[in-house]
Design a protein around this motif. Structure first.
Motif, PDB file in Angstrom:
ATOM      1  N   PRO A  51       0.848  -1.202   0.000  1.00 25.47           N
ATOM      2  CA  PRO A  51       0.000   0.000   0.000  1.00 25.47           C
ATOM      3  C   PRO A  51       0.881   1.249   0.000  1.00 25.47           C
ATOM      4  O   PRO A  51       1.888   1.300   0.707  1.00 25.47           O
ATOM      5  N   ARG A  86      -7.260  -4.533  -3.201  1.00 24.22           N
ATOM      6  CA  ARG A  86      -7.410  -5.019  -1.832  1.00 24.22           C
ATOM      7  C   ARG A  86      -8.890  -5.127  -1.459  1.00 24.22           C
ATOM      8  O   ARG A  86      -9.353  -6.094  -0.865  1.00 24.22           O
ATOM      9  N   TRP A  94     -10.361  -8.076  -3.116  1.00 26.15           N
ATOM     10  CA  TRP A  94      -9.906  -9.358  -2.538  1.00 26.15           C
ATOM     11  C   TRP A  94     -10.641  -9.667  -1.245  1.00 26.15           C
ATOM     12  O   TRP A  94     -10.911 -10.830  -0.950  1.00 26.15           O
ATOM     13  N   ASP A 127     -10.991 -23.816   0.208  1.00 27.51           N
ATOM     14  CA  ASP A 127     -10.134 -23.670   1.364  1.00 27.51           C
ATOM     15  C   ASP A 127      -9.252 -22.434   1.252  1.00 27.51           C
ATOM     16  O   ASP A 127      -8.584 -22.233   0.252  1.00 27.51           O
ATOM     17  N   HIS A 173      -3.473 -17.299  -1.712  1.00 27.92           N
ATOM     18  CA  HIS A 173      -2.641 -16.511  -0.811  1.00 27.92           C
ATOM     19  C   HIS A 173      -2.383 -15.120  -1.391  1.00 27.92           C
ATOM     20  O   HIS A 173      -2.079 -14.973  -2.565  1.00 27.92           O
ATOM     21  N   PHE A 174      -2.505 -14.111  -0.541  1.00 30.69           N
ATOM     22  CA  PHE A 174      -2.272 -12.736  -0.984  1.00 30.69           C
ATOM     23  C   PHE A 174      -1.039 -12.195  -0.275  1.00 30.69           C
ATOM     24  O   PHE A 174      -0.835 -12.462   0.914  1.00 30.69           O
ATOM     25  N   SER A 175      -0.245 -11.438  -1.003  1.00 31.06           N
ATOM     26  CA  SER A 175       0.905 -10.827  -0.327  1.00 31.06           C
ATOM     27  C   SER A 175       1.316  -9.529  -1.012  1.00 31.06           C
ATOM     28  O   SER A 175       0.942  -9.265  -2.159  1.00 31.06           O
ATOM     29  N   TRP A 176       2.049  -8.727  -0.287  1.00 31.07           N
ATOM     30  CA  TRP A 176       2.687  -7.535  -0.860  1.00 31.07           C
ATOM     31  C   TRP A 176       4.185  -7.812  -0.918  1.00 31.07           C
ATOM     32  O   TRP A 176       4.789  -8.148   0.101  1.00 31.07           O
ATOM     33  N   LYS A 216      11.891 -11.707   0.580  1.00 33.86           N
ATOM     34  CA  LYS A 216      10.500 -11.948   0.990  1.00 33.86           C
ATOM     35  C   LYS A 216       9.778 -12.783  -0.064  1.00 33.86           C
ATOM     36  O   LYS A 216       9.022 -13.688   0.268  1.00 33.86           O
ATOM     37  N   VAL A 250       7.808 -16.151   0.722  1.00 37.35           N
ATOM     38  CA  VAL A 250       6.367 -16.282   0.446  1.00 37.35           C
ATOM     39  C   VAL A 250       6.120 -17.504  -0.427  1.00 37.35           C
ATOM     40  O   VAL A 250       5.243 -18.335  -0.131  1.00 37.35           O
TER      41      VAL A 250
END
Ligand code: SF4
Ligand code: SF4
Ligand code: SF4
Ligand code: SF4
Ligand code: SF4
Lengths: 288, 148, 340
Positions: B71, B84, B87, B100, B105-108, B116, B120
């Motif tokens: 962000p 976002r 999502w 499930d 999977h969400f990530s920044w 990172k 991840v």
């Protein structure tokens, strides 16, 4: 309080509108159908009762209707929410329509059944817009309405209580019944896209076949495209010839919008839409 | 079939400016990560239509990874804020329908976060491996297949 | 036509035997036609309302693969799916539903013989039952049918009382189905059957199909169509639940780069996409034109070509229409315009 015929007649004779969309009785006295009055004498057939199930806002974006010029539309509180949402989404202009709101005493789940506590539509049970929030004229008078059990909410709670696999199985079975007739889409006042994503063929995002896979993605994406937009009129579910409980999805999405963003669809025509806007503080617990 | 458990298919939808560049950095820094991820680069997380995620499952993905700029870092200012919000609604809907949460999977990941990115990917790959093949989606994909 | 009598108990025994002999039984249930696992699911109620959708799905599935393909370096391999030859008994359907198969077989055997339909309909035995329902949307009598018509049935049941049924054996196919179960049947009482049939309430005949056909021929541009076009939502629910609507769309769906299937899916003339050309031009660019097509196909084009009305008067499309566009009312209005 003025009555519907007087108001509609005045609008037509004075030339303020070219047509009034309302309800007429049809078949038996537990059924109505939408009707577009273009002459003052046409409005004599209009009725308001507990069987005016249709959400007439669906007509406002149809080109066959917009070519009639300025129209007035009869709206229950829930229908007026759809009109509000359409204005919010720039599909219609407030000044181009005249909303005849009605003080609503609830409707039945379907036609041909008595209006009582068993048959009252789920949406009416805790309705907070029996007097529409958006209207240019208001007709009718409020009376007590039957109370009943919110069976759909009970079903939603039932689904939530299942584990992921059981939820999948439940929805797979329900969606499997879908025949891809798109009555749910056509009956929805907020499904106005000129070309629906399910009709796009290059690339083909959602299979047009009524197979398990095609049905799963269709029902999922339909619900998602209405997230934060569905105003809960339940016309989609009533239109579905296969009795798929579509409200279980729509209402769940509305509940999420309320929990996460304190957002209620169709309540403020000047507010930005839910997915057309954002907040710097939106929840991101689930993002790593 | 047996070793599929150990070899899940993962599709990653990533934005061009941050996560993709971060993955590139991981590569040039010679950081190793598990090879199950097929990466699809988009201009912005705002361009990731949820229908892409469904399509990935239809094409046999066992897990989907979605990643973009933190962000405040969006190349187009607000694309990731819009994403976002979408999502939030979308992952709750999928969960409700019985997909499930551990399969999505969400990530920044920023352009400088090569490390990172590796973490991840590895963590998510392990999670999907533990879950095994996405049997439920396989079943609906299997309807009307050749000689089926 | 041979006639017999069967008790309800024996009728259910017969169904149970059929199920044991690997015959599929499809019967009207609460939520539509269902393929049953146990004879106790059979309701045998001649007074029940029509199911929302017809049973056409069992002869003409909503979606089915018509070929599979595999590509390799230089060639494409085509694999043709086989339709299973398995007897299906449609049990206790209304006359207006049963009649649909013979109407459909005209189009599916016109120039191209549709094997998918033919294999299924050849293996389908239709056990019709007299209907005592009739609501304001029914109009079988206006399309040359009636609640007591055995036309189209292989076997036709007439309830004599709660526990006894008159059994009309209408076709060879029906006789063949019943042959092994002769001991369940006793001598017929056609007098009683006739008396019961005569007492059934018939929907009033509301239009003359021939007059309607002629009016349609001369009124392609009539303003009447606009009055419906502006109300219809274009959802095609009407076509999908109709026992005789038969339009389909063909699409290819790939599994991966090399393999895929060609699907045949139900389609409906009320969609704007139905006639949209690749160029973007749409000859039926307004809902009134699409609704005109629906009525014209049913009451003019199909009769012109096949001497059959493409409608059995079941009233499903109207009952289920989200905006109650009532085909009976519309054709009745056309009939009035024709008389004027
Ligand atoms: S939800 Fe409210 S406004 Fe809508 S029909 Fe029910 S009582 Fe009337
Ligand atoms: S999705 Fe259904 S309940 Fe929601 S606005 Fe549309 S028709 Fe009404
Ligand atoms: S109305 Fe029902 S059957 Fe038709 S497309 Fe929608 S969900 Fe499927
Ligand atoms: S079901 Fe009714 S609204 Fe839908 S296409 Fe048919 S006539 Fe039109
Ligand atoms: S057109 Fe309507 S009334 Fe006629 S057969 Fe089809 S569903 Fe029944």
């Amino acid at each position: 309080m003025d009555d519907i015929k007087t108001v509609a007649k005045e609008l037509l004779t004075s030339g303020k509108v070219n047509a009034v969309i309302g309800y007429i009785r049809y078949g038996n006295d537990k059924r109505t159908k939408p009707f577009i009055a273009q002459k003052p004498e046409d409005v004599d057939k209009f009725v308001i009762n507990n069987f005016i199930l249709n959400n007439l806002a669906v007509y406002l974006t149809r080109k066959e209707v917009s070519k009639l010029g300025k129209v007035a539309v009869i709206a229950k509180g829930c229908d007026a929410k759809a009109i509000t949402a359409l204005i919010q989404e720039n599909q219609i202009k407030k000044e181009d329509i005249h909303v005849i709101g009605i003080n609503c005493n609830g409707v039945t789940k379907d036609f041909d059944i008595d209006f009582n506590s068993e048959n009252i539509a789920g949406k009416c049970l805790n309705c907070d817009v029996r007097t529409p929030k958006l209207c240019d004229s208001l007709v009718g008078a409020l009376a007590d309405i039957p109370s009943g059990e919110d069976l759909k909410l009970k079903m939603i709670r039932g689904v939530e209580a299942k584990n992921a696999e059981e939820r999948w199985d439940y929805f797979e079975d329900e969606f499997n019944k879908c025949i891809k007739c798109y009555a749910c889409r056509q009956a929805c006042p907020l499904c106005y896209c000129e070309q629906c994503i399910v009709d796009k063929s290059i690339p083909r995002w959602i299979e047009s076949s009524a197979t398990k896979r095609g049905n799963f993605s269709w029902n999922l994406i339909r619900a998602f495209h209405l997230a934060g937009r569905c105003i809960g009129c339940n016309e989609c579910e009533r239109a579905c010839p296969m009795d798929i409980p579509l409200s279980l999805l729509n209402r769940k999405m509305a509940m999420i919008a309320k929990d996460e963003f304190n957002y209620d669809a169709g309540t403020d025509m000047n507010a930005p839409t839910l997915v057309g806007s954002y907040d710097l503080k939106d929840n991101e617990d689930f993002i790593e | 079939m047996e070793n599929k458990n150990q070899d899940p298919k993962i599709v990653a939808f990533v934005c061009n400016w941050c996560t993709y560049t971060g993955a590139d950095l991981a590569g040039t820094s010679r950081l190793k990560y598990q090879p199950n991820v097929r990466m699809i680069k988009l201009p912005c997380t705002g361009r990731i239509d949820p229908v892409f995620i469904i399509k990935a499952f239809e094409k046999g993905a066992d897990g989907v990874l979605v990643s973009g700029c933190h962000p405040g870092d969006c190349h187009y200012n607000a694309g990731n804020y819009h994403a976002r919000r979408r999502w939030i609604m979308f992952h709750k809907l999928l969960d409700y329908l019985g997909i499930d949460e551990s399969r999505l999977h969400f990530s920044w990941v920023s352009a400088s976060e090569g490390k990172k990115f590796v973490d991840v990917v590895n963590a998510f790959t392990n999670k999907v491996k533990a879950k095994g093949p996405f049997k439920k989606y396989e079943n609906i994909n299997k309807e009307f297949v050749i000689n089926g | 036509m041979e006639e017999k009598i069967i008790s309800k108990e024996n009728l259910l025994k017969l169904c149970s035997d059929l199920l044991k002999n690997n015959v599929d039984i499809v019967t009207p249930g609460e939520k539509g036609y269902i393929k049953i696992k146990n004879e106790s699911e059979i309701s045998l109620n001649s007074k029940s309302k029509h199911t929302k959708a017809s049973f056409k799905e069992y002869v003409f599935p909503k979606s089915e693969p018509i070929i599979y393909y595999k590509k390799n370096q230089s060639d494409v391999e085509i694999i043709e799916p086989k339709v299973e030859e398995k007897t299906t008994v449609i049990f206790g359907a209304k006359p207006c539903d049963v009649r649909s198969i013979s109407i459909l077989s005209k189009i599916f055997n016109w120039d191209y013989k549709d094997e998918f339909f033919n294999v299924r309909s050849r293996n389908t035995v239709l056990i019709g039952m007299m209907c005592e329902y009739a609501d304001e949307f029914c109009f079988c009598t206006s399309v040359n049918l009636s609640p007591t018509s055995s036309d189209g049935s292989d076997v036709f049941l007439v309830p004599h009382d709660e526990n006894t049924f008159g059994v009309k054996i209408v076709t060879e196919k029906g006789a063949d189905l019943l042959k092994p179960y002769e001991n369940y049947l006793s001598a017929g009482n056609s007098e009683k059957t006739k008396a019961i049939e005569a007492s059934v309430k018939q929907p009033e005949k509301v239009f003359d199909a021939e007059k309607v056909r002629q009016w349609i021929s001369g009124n392609f541009e009539n303003d009447y169509w606009n009055s419906i076009g502006k109300m219809c939502l274009g959802c095609a629910q009407c076509a999908f639940v109709c026992p005789v609507c038969h339009c389909f769309d063909i699409v290819d769906e790939d599994y991966n780069y090399y393999e895929g299937r060609r699907m045949k899916n139900w389609d409906g003339c009320q969609f704007d996409m139905f006639t949209k050309h690749a160029s973007g031009h749409n000859p039926r660019d307004d809902q009134s034109k699409r609704y005109r097509q629906r009525i014209s196909h049913k009451f003019k084009y199909y009769p012109d070509k096949f001497e059959e009305i493409l409608c059995t008067g079941c009233g499903r499309c109207s009952r289920g229409c989200p905006v109650t566009i009532d085909i009976k009312g519309i054709v009745t209005e056309i009939n009035e315009l024709a008389i004027k």
